[in-house]
Enzyme design. Structure first.
Site, short mmCIF file in Angstrom:
data_model
loop_
_atom_site.label_atom_id
_atom_site.label_comp_id
_atom_site.label_asym_id
_atom_site.label_seq_id
_atom_site.Cartn_x
_atom_site.Cartn_y
_atom_site.Cartn_z
N SER A 1 0.83 -1.07 0.17
CA SER A 1 0.09 0.08 0.03
C SER A 1 0.86 1.21 -0.17
CB SER A 1 -0.71 0.08 1.19
OG SER A 1 -0.17 0.36 2.40
N ASP A 2 0.23 2.38 -0.49
CA ASP A 2 0.95 3.61 0.01
C ASP A 2 0.90 3.89 1.43
OD1 ASP A 2 2.09 5.95 -0.48
OD2 ASP A 2 1.10 6.52 -2.31
N CYS A 3 1.80 4.68 2.05
CA CYS A 3 1.87 4.66 3.46
C CYS A 3 0.62 5.32 4.04
CB CYS A 3 2.99 5.55 3.90
SG CYS A 3 4.65 4.92 3.32
#
Length: 781
Positions: free
Chosen positions: A306-308
């Protein structure tokens, strides 16, 4: 659980102290080894099948997973993966950056922080300028250097991660996007080529690809952000909750092709799913996107991150799921493997206990994660004894690597205007120079977003100082925001100099992650300063622009007192030297714009409108050179040289794609789906176009040859024109050469229908290169 990590850090700190203290103490301890598993000196590892390098990685990963408790498994589902001391598995950080050079920490700790004895790495130009070279092999060479330096830092024990979340291959759809600078531009064909070159280079594959297969990775690449991600913050909309409404047509032939190429041709070992929703579904919870498309249709074999903090948003901001446990179930069952953040660490066990996910869902993710770490050699024993084990600090910031950074900056800088051949300036006759502007002597501005610590930097002022002894410098504005100007002093310096160079533009205060631009003009009173200085100067001035996104500089384009304009992007550590070399003729510019430069009133188009194709009924003008139907300041592919290059089609084979013979199903009267055409027939339908290129000028130069295809009767959503090939040549004065392009009608003539099917329409096509057109072929139903 992180004991090994802290021991490693303590040893690293000791090393720093020993290397910096100016006292006579014993610093004979060895440089700490990087964290790794399966140490041959530990007898217990012999019983672990996951340490047996003779077994297939799939079986090794399976063995490791079966040895883990549920808590241990959950601890591996986040970017800060905990150590498992009883199995000799060290702490691992999945998040590292290498967009245009190995980058260190931002506001949080990543895998490489440059806080040890290695304090820098080669910093290449920001990607948008690198793309302007239109040179696939150059992109590959850059990435190979990045992978080499990343591995060297790891071998020196100053890295706890070898998975790099680069490249960014989203389409630069809107000129205001703050992160457009990180991308290769607006064209899906160009961006796809960049993705493949970068991934192959950083992972240690050959330029042609196919050498790695399941072998050792030099470093791991991760293509981001899947998908349709290109908005930070605009008019109350932000990337964390934005729901991008994207047609199947635009998804198929604009947003997805770079990711498809990244996986199928680049063989990337990582993908990042984006923050935003697409048509109501969060990217990281989209089974159709991650599993059916990426893993199914494209054959992706790596890990998906995932993106953060994107996982937490699904419940807390997007309200897509009804509970944290449902979020865990949504992302794991969709095919995501690791959460940048701690949401899965906090809620996965509860999700298991409530029956939302099974342990097998976790095992699936772990299989992908440990397989990549094994491909990196992190479970193969002492890395000094493995492939790439010879790389060290001697391979970082080398002269060769720094020369490459200079070469890229030289080749990427675009000459936008050169009235009356003002440029290049004479080295022997230019006795004095005025350098004016807030970007003239600021090292940080050269680097752009996601930049590591450079080996060294050369600003434009420093570069120009090497050519002229008498230089007057004045910033004109205190910062690029230019709320006030000191035009009197700037004018005084300009009046006394033979020539004036104005270094203006933007910086990360105006465009970056989390910050989109509100306009397409130079900030504050920059335009006023430029005009005043130009009016006062003895001769026409030279304007140098440092910026990622395009700027409407029509005022300068049409001003006779502004004789030369250079777009230098964010040119990296050697940018100032490259700018100076071009201004004084030690390099012939050959860069071409990888994005359309729109007029300032384009801001009337909502950033939230994801459509690419124009809509005459609503007045929507379309986006990018492929579909945009409005006025342009500069076109995609535009770029001047100190030489004139001429083209001539010397041969185009008369190949016809006869769909009456080749189609295997009932035919639509207007088009045929590419999937209905026999693969063999597509191969047989390929044809060659050979273009003669001649340097008509008196100066040697590198030149990019761009080949486009036009449909004589474009309609039904077909592009105005489409880039189908590009190659670079280096030619001496008066020299010529032939450039050969292979055209595949099934690929290069295709467009997406409204339902997302790639189709080929009937009708005539024209090949164009420069001002030359070739009309030789048609598609027949």
């Amino acid at each position: 659980m992180r004991d090994q990590y802290f021991i490693h850090k303590i040893a690293l700190i000791a090393s720093i102290i020993c290397s910096t203290l100016l006292v006579n103490i014993n610093c004979s301890h060895k440089q700490p080894l990087p964290p790794f598993s399966c140490d041959a000196s530990d007898p217990s590892t012999k019983s672990y099948r996951f340490c047996n390098v003779d077994l297939p990685i799939g079986k090794r990963a399976h063995d490791l997973i079966t040895r883990l408790t549920l808590d241990e498994k959950i601890s591996q589902l986040v970017s800060k993966a905990s150590a498992i001391p009883r199995l000799g598995i060290p702490y691992y950080e999945w998040w590292s950056e290498a967009l245009h050079g190995v980058a260190g920490a931002f506001s949080v700790e990543t895998g490489i922080a440059f806080n040890g004895t290695i304090r820098a790495a080669t910093s290449f130009p920001q990607v948008i300028l690198t793309a302007a070279t239109f040179d696939e092999k150059l992109w590959y060479r850059i990435a190979k250097v990045i992978g080499t330096e990343a591995r060297a830092i790891y071998n020196e024990g100053e890295s706890i991660g070898m998975t790099f979340w680069s490249p960014n291959i989203n389409i630069f759809r809107d000129p205001r996007w703050g992160r457009g600078q990180e991308t290769p531009g607006e064209d899906p064909f160009l961006t796809s080529k960049y993705a493949v070159s970068f991934v192959r280079g950083i992972q240690g594959d050959s330029f042609e690809g196919g050498d790695l297969k399941d072998g050792h990775l030099l470093a791991s690449a991760c293509c981001k952000h899947l998908t349709a991600y290109d908005l930070e913050s605009w008019d109350g909309n932000n990337r964390f909750t934005f729901n991008a409404h994207v047609t199947k047509q635009d998804m198929a032939d604009t947003y997805q092709p770079p990711f498809k190429s990244c996986v199928e041709k680049g063989r990337s070992s990582g993908i990042m799913c984006a923050y935003n929703l697409v048509n109501g579904v969060p990217n990281c919870a989209d089974y159709d996107l991650l599993t059916k498309t990426a893993r199914g249709k494209w054959g992706f074999k790596g890990y998906i991150t995932s993106d953060c903090d994107a996982v937490s948003l699904i419940y807390e901001k997007q309200h897509y799921a009804k509970s944290p446990e449902e979020v865990v179930a949504d992302v794991l069952k969709a095919g995501m493997d690791v959460n940048c953040g701690d949401y899965l660490a906090n809620h996965t066990k509860s999700a298991v206990e409530k029956g939302k996910v099974s342990e097998s869902d976790i095992d699936r993710a772990l299989h992908n994660l440990f397989s990549v770490r094994m491909r990196l050699g992190l479970f193969n024993g002492n890395p000094s004894e493995l492939p790439y084990g010879n790389l060290s600090r001697n391979n970082i910031c080398t002269r060769k690597h720094q020369d490459l950074a200079l070469e890229v900056a030289r080749d990427g800088i675009v000459l936008l205007k050169n009235s009356a051949n003002l440029l290049p300036l004479s080295k022997s006759k230019t006795e004095s120079l005025a350098v004016i502007g807030p970007n003239a002597n600021v090292s940080k501005t050269l680097l752009g977003n996601y930049a590591g610590r450079p080996c060294k930097t050369i600003t434009p002022l420093q570069g120009l100082t090497n050519y002229v002894e008498r230089i007057g410098f004045h910033k004109g504005c205190e910062t690029i925001n230019c709320t006030s100007i000191d035009s009197s002093e700037a004018v005084r310096i300009a009046e006394s100099a033979d020539y004036v160079v104005l270094v203006m533009g933007l910086n990360q205060d105006r465009e970056r992650e989390e910050l989109d631009r509100e306009d397409l003009v130079l900030p504050g009173k920059q335009q006023k300063l430029i005009k005043r200085v130009a009016k006062a100067a003895k001769r026409p001035v030279i304007l140098v622009l440092l910026c990622g996104g395009p700027v409407d500089i029509s005022f300068a384009k049409n001003n006779r007192k502004i004789g030369g304009i250079l777009w230098a992007g964010y040119p990296g550590e050697a940018g100032g030297k490259a700018i100076a070399e071009i201004i004084f003729g030690d390099h012939n510019p050959g860069g071409r714009l990888p994005i359309t430069w729109y007029p300032k009133d384009f801001i009337e188009v909502p950033m939230t409108d994801m459509r690419m194709r124009p809509d005459p009924w609503s007045g929507f003008p379309g986006r990018t050179y492929r579909f945009y139907q409005g006025e342009k300041v500069f076109e995609f592919g535009y770029g001047l040289s100190y030489s004139k290059f001429s083209y001539k089609f010397v041969y185009v084979s008369r190949s016809k794609l006869d769909l009456k013979r080749l189609s295997t199903t009932e035919r639509n009267p207007e088009y045929v789906p590419v999937s209905d055409i026999i693969t063999k027939s597509c191969e047989e339908a390929k044809f060659l176009a050979i273009v003669s290129v001649k340097n008509e000028g008196d100066m040697a130069g590198k030149h990019s040859v761009l080949l486009f295809v036009r449909h004589d009767e474009a309609g039904n959503g077909s592009p105005v024109k489409q880039l189908v090939g590009f190659q670079t040549v280096r030619l001496n004065a008066k020299e010529k050469t032939n450039v050969e392009f292979e055209i595949n009608p099934c690929q290069h003539f295709a467009r997406a229908s409204e339902d997302g099917t790639m189709v080929i329409e009937s009708g005539a096509r024209r090949l164009t290169v420069g001002d030359r057109e070739e009309y030789r072929f048609s598609v027949i139903f």
